[in-house]
Design a protein around this motif. Structure first.
Motif, mmCIF file in Angstrom:
data_model
loop_
_atom_site.group_PDB
_atom_site.id
_atom_site.type_symbol
_atom_site.label_atom_id
_atom_site.label_comp_id
_atom_site.label_asym_id
_atom_site.label_seq_id
_atom_site.Cartn_x
_atom_site.Cartn_y
_atom_site.Cartn_z
ATOM 1 N N ASN A 83 32.836 41.744 27.286
ATOM 2 C CA ASN A 83 33.418 42.857 28.008
ATOM 3 C C ASN A 83 32.296 43.614 28.720
ATOM 4 N N LEU A 84 32.265 43.473 30.042
ATOM 5 C CA LEU A 84 31.173 44.043 30.842
ATOM 6 C C LEU A 84 30.972 45.526 30.641
ATOM 7 N N HIS A 85 32.062 46.217 30.437
ATOM 8 C CA HIS A 85 31.982 47.661 30.446
ATOM 9 C C HIS A 85 31.630 48.262 29.095
ATOM 10 N N GLU A 86 31.397 47.383 28.124
ATOM 11 C CA GLU A 86 30.912 47.891 26.843
ATOM 12 C C GLU A 86 29.425 48.183 26.920
ATOM 13 N N LYS A 146 24.895 45.566 43.643
ATOM 14 C CA LYS A 146 26.163 45.032 44.162
ATOM 15 C C LYS A 146 27.138 46.169 44.485
ATOM 16 N N LEU A 147 27.279 47.097 43.539
ATOM 17 C CA LEU A 147 28.221 48.200 43.737
ATOM 18 C C LEU A 147 27.814 49.062 44.927
ATOM 19 N N GLU A 148 26.494 49.226 45.102
ATOM 20 C CA GLU A 148 26.036 50.051 46.228
ATOM 21 C C GLU A 148 26.336 49.365 47.563
ATOM 22 N N PHE A 202 40.649 43.918 43.505
ATOM 23 C CA PHE A 202 41.450 43.048 42.642
ATOM 24 C C PHE A 202 40.882 42.862 41.235
ATOM 25 N N PHE A 203 39.606 43.180 41.066
ATOM 26 C CA PHE A 203 38.973 43.051 39.740
ATOM 27 C C PHE A 203 38.291 44.388 39.464
ATOM 28 N N ALA A 204 39.096 45.390 39.162
ATOM 29 C CA ALA A 204 38.599 46.771 39.271
ATOM 30 C C ALA A 204 37.815 47.252 38.062
ATOM 31 N N GLY A 230 32.173 52.681 38.660
ATOM 32 C CA GLY A 230 32.351 51.306 39.122
ATOM 33 C C GLY A 230 33.038 51.315 40.488
ATOM 34 N N SER A 231 33.409 50.128 40.956
ATOM 35 C CA SER A 231 33.923 50.016 42.330
ATOM 36 C C SER A 231 35.155 50.895 42.611
ATOM 37 N N PRO A 232 36.146 50.984 41.703
ATOM 38 C CA PRO A 232 37.332 51.772 42.082
ATOM 39 C C PRO A 232 37.021 53.254 42.278
ATOM 40 N N ASN A 270 43.535 46.473 40.682
ATOM 41 C CA ASN A 270 44.107 45.559 39.685
ATOM 42 C C ASN A 270 43.080 45.281 38.594
ATOM 43 N N GLU A 271 43.533 45.215 37.361
ATOM 44 C CA GLU A 271 42.666 44.834 36.235
ATOM 45 C C GLU A 271 43.538 44.116 35.217
ATOM 46 N N PHE A 272 43.110 42.907 34.858
ATOM 47 C CA PHE A 272 43.918 42.027 34.011
ATOM 48 C C PHE A 272 43.906 42.442 32.544
ATOM 49 N N ASP A 273 42.744 42.851 32.077
ATOM 50 C CA ASP A 273 42.580 43.197 30.663
ATOM 51 C C ASP A 273 43.328 44.519 30.389
ATOM 52 N N GLU A 322 43.380 46.750 27.968
ATOM 53 C CA GLU A 322 42.621 47.940 27.549
ATOM 54 C C GLU A 322 41.854 48.542 28.722
ATOM 55 N N LYS A 323 41.256 47.647 29.502
ATOM 56 C CA LYS A 323 40.497 48.119 30.670
ATOM 57 C C LYS A 323 41.438 48.744 31.696
ATOM 58 N N TYR A 324 42.599 48.143 31.848
ATOM 59 C CA TYR A 324 43.588 48.677 32.796
ATOM 60 C C TYR A 324 43.975 50.107 32.398
ATOM 61 N N GLU A 351 47.623 42.735 36.299
ATOM 62 C CA GLU A 351 48.095 41.373 36.521
ATOM 63 C C GLU A 351 46.933 40.400 36.568
ATOM 64 N N ASP A 352 47.269 39.140 36.365
ATOM 65 C CA ASP A 352 46.302 38.091 36.664
ATOM 66 C C ASP A 352 46.117 38.079 38.186
ATOM 67 N N PHE A 353 44.882 37.865 38.618
ATOM 68 C CA PHE A 353 44.597 37.907 40.058
ATOM 69 C C PHE A 353 45.539 37.011 40.854
ATOM 70 N N ASP A 354 45.773 35.816 40.337
ATOM 71 C CA ASP A 354 46.589 34.851 41.072
ATOM 72 C C ASP A 354 47.954 35.452 41.441
ATOM 73 N N LEU A 368 36.639 41.488 45.885
ATOM 74 C CA LEU A 368 36.979 40.466 44.889
ATOM 75 C C LEU A 368 35.780 40.325 43.968
ATOM 76 N N ASP A 369 35.674 41.252 43.044
ATOM 77 C CA ASP A 369 34.490 41.324 42.181
ATOM 78 C C ASP A 369 34.735 40.549 40.890
ATOM 79 N N GLN A 370 34.938 39.242 41.043
ATOM 80 C CA GLN A 370 35.267 38.396 39.892
ATOM 81 C C GLN A 370 34.037 38.161 39.001
ATOM 82 N N ASN A 371 34.313 37.721 37.781
ATOM 83 C CA ASN A 371 33.249 37.123 36.972
ATOM 84 C C ASN A 371 33.310 35.634 37.285
ATOM 85 N N GLY A 372 32.186 35.002 37.523
ATOM 86 C CA GLY A 372 32.199 33.553 37.736
ATOM 87 C C GLY A 372 32.445 33.160 39.178
HETATM 88 C C1 LIG Z 1 32.797 41.918 37.368
HETATM 89 S S1 LIG Z 1 34.067 42.786 36.589
HETATM 90 C C2 LIG Z 1 34.513 43.946 37.822
HETATM 91 C C3 LIG Z 1 33.785 45.218 37.722
HETATM 92 C C4 LIG Z 1 34.300 46.306 38.608
HETATM 93 N N1 LIG Z 1 34.285 45.944 39.985
HETATM 94 C C5 LIG Z 1 33.456 47.539 38.376
HETATM 95 O O1 LIG Z 1 32.791 47.978 39.307
HETATM 96 O O2 LIG Z 1 33.449 48.021 37.258
HETATM 97 C C6 LIG Z 1 35.423 41.704 36.648
HETATM 98 C C7 LIG Z 1 36.690 42.273 36.063
HETATM 99 O O3 LIG Z 1 37.747 41.364 36.313
HETATM 100 C C8 LIG Z 1 38.603 41.357 35.180
HETATM 101 N N2 LIG Z 1 39.300 40.053 35.188
HETATM 102 C C9 LIG Z 1 38.932 38.922 34.589
HETATM 103 N N3 LIG Z 1 39.812 37.944 34.864
HETATM 104 C C10 LIG Z 1 40.755 38.465 35.672
HETATM 105 C C11 LIG Z 1 41.919 37.942 36.300
HETATM 106 N N4 LIG Z 1 42.293 36.683 36.132
HETATM 107 N N5 LIG Z 1 42.625 38.775 37.087
HETATM 108 C C12 LIG Z 1 42.271 40.046 37.279
HETATM 109 N N6 LIG Z 1 41.188 40.620 36.666
HETATM 110 C C13 LIG Z 1 40.425 39.825 35.890
HETATM 111 C C14 LIG Z 1 37.683 41.560 34.015
HETATM 112 O O4 LIG Z 1 38.380 42.123 32.920
HETATM 113 C C15 LIG Z 1 36.623 42.490 34.589
HETATM 114 O O5 LIG Z 1 36.914 43.834 34.299
#
Ligand SMILES: C[S@@+](CC[C@H](N)C(=O)[O-])C[C@H]1O[C@@H](n2cnc3c(N)ncnc32)[C@H](O)[C@@H]1O
Length: 366
Positions: A4-7, A17-19, A45-47, A58-60, A86-89, A91-93, A121-124, A143-147
């Motif tokens: 969990n990135l935000h821990e 990146k955020l800047e 989409f990945f807030a 963070g970005s939002p 949007n945030e899938f998790d 707790e984070k949402y 929601e899931d991004f898809d 689109l600040d995805q992980n991976g």
């Molecule tokens: C790199 S972080 C984004 C950080 C955010 N931009 C910020 O500034 O704090 C990616 C985020 O995407 C969420 N995530 C992972 N898989 C996802 C999916 N399938 N759909 C939407 N969000 C997802 C993660 O929980 C995580 O919080």
């Protein structure tokens, strides 16, 4: 996802990146508010949660801050600003929802100026739901995805089809270096890893983008630009995508402001700072800007670039600023190689694309 990135607090590369995201929002929002569109949209989409462990936004939250700076203009132009996070998790949402609610409570005028929707929601799914909005409005998409997974063609090519969208993707490019040949990777993003590995590792993000650009449909107006981010031993990066020169010009200005040596990385990607010294075999090696200016000079002298319109487009295509071309033109004029009927060669977005002031170059000596 493994952690969990935000821990934990954002690290330096994440802040960089955020800047960049934020710099671009700062340039994009006033332009589109003033442009006259009745509705503009921003998507993250990945807030994430809103803030890191130390309360760094963070970005939002950065998007909301940038919107807040433009409140007077938003009211003056009566533009509808629609914001989608949007945030899938779960707790984070929930954390994100509280962070946004608190922010809007603190700045009620912003609450009146924008329409904010937050999805869990899931991004898809979320992307499919919101694609019509992206298509219909002038849109800024993060689109600040992980991976790397969501760089897949089924998303990128949808964005390619839109005409008024600027997007910033984050990609863990170094994963490609390690796993790019694996079927799972290839099923998301098809890359020629043999080709990518012909260049050193630190160019992986640049290589990724040059391959993606080639995979776009023939005649596509979409331009992709890299910004590589070194994080420890890994190189990741941002992909900026847009089809309008105004957007590209704004992104490149922000990128070159951030790194005045190469405009495309948070490190010395081409080892430009070592190029001041003479090499006993090859003489002085050219820096990125000098090498661009040499290519540019050749194109002017061989008659390929004949005016400031072509000069500006060439600079943008090569991820350089109009002023890198302009300073070479001034030098060439001083050297008596070319002439133009103006004090300055006017290689800027404003002069070329807005005012459409054409300045012809005459070759006076080769
Ligand atoms: C790199 S972080 C984004 C950080 C955010 N931009 C910020 O500034 O704090 C990616 C985020 O995407 C969420 N995530 C992972 N898989 C996802 C999916 N399938 N759909 C939407 N969000 C997802 C993660 O929980 C995580 O919080």
């Amino acid at each position: 996802m493994s952690k969990n990135l935000h821990e934990k607090p954002f690290d330096q590369a994440t802040i960089a990146k955020l800047e960049i995201f934020e710099d671009y929002a700062q340039a994009w929002i006033p332009t589109f508010v003033m442009y006259g569109d009745p509705v503009i949209c921003i998507f993250d989409f990945f807030a994430g949660t809103g803030y890191d462990k130390n309360g760094i936004p963070g970005s939002p939250i950065r998007i909301l801050q940038k919107l807040r700076e433009q409140i007077a203009r938003i009211f003056q132009k009566k533009v509808k600003v629609r914001v989608f996070f949007n945030e899938f998790d779960l707790e984070k949402y929930q954390q994100l929802s509280i962070a946004c609610k608190d922010f809007l409570h603190e700045y009620p005028e912003l609450d009146r100026a924008i329409e904010l929707k937050i999805f869990n929601e899931d991004f898809d799914i979320c992307f499919k739901t919101l694609l019509p909005e992206i298509r219909d409005c002038s849109s800024l998409v993060y689109l600040d995805q992980n991976g790397i997974r969501f760089l897949a063609n089924k998303y990128l090519l949808e964005l390619e089809k839109t005409t008024r969208t600027d997007f910033l993707y984050f990609v863990s490019s170094s994963y490609f270096w390690r796993f790019g040949d694996k079927e799972e990777f290839q099923s998301h993003v098809k890359l020629d890893m043999e080709e990518a590995k012909k260049r050193p590792y630190h160019y992986i993000h640049r290589s990724l983008i040059s391959q993606l650009q080639k995979q776009l449909p023939a005649g596509s107006n979409l331009k992709l630009y890299p910004y590589s981010l070194k994080k420890g031993a890994n190189v990741h990066g941002i992909i900026f995508g847009a089809s309008h020169p105004r957007a590209v010009d704004k992104f490149l200005k922000a990128a070159w402001r951030r790194n005045q040596v190469n405009g495309e990385a948070n490190f010395d990607i081409d080892k430009d700072t070592q190029k001041g010294q003479l090499d006993i075999f090859s003489g002085k090696r050219l820096t990125k800007i000098e090498a661009f200016q040499q290519r540019f000079r050749e194109k002017v002298l061989d008659g390929t670039i004949t005016d400031n319109f072509a000069a500006f487009n060439f600079a943008l295509d090569e991820a350089h600023l109009g002023r890198h071309a302009a300073s070479e033109l001034k030098k060439m004029k001083k050297e008596g190689l070319i002439d133009y009927d103006a004090k300055s060669p006017l290689v800027t977005y404003e002069k070329v694309c807005k005012e459409k002031r054409r300045i012809k170059f005459q070759i006076t000596r080769k």
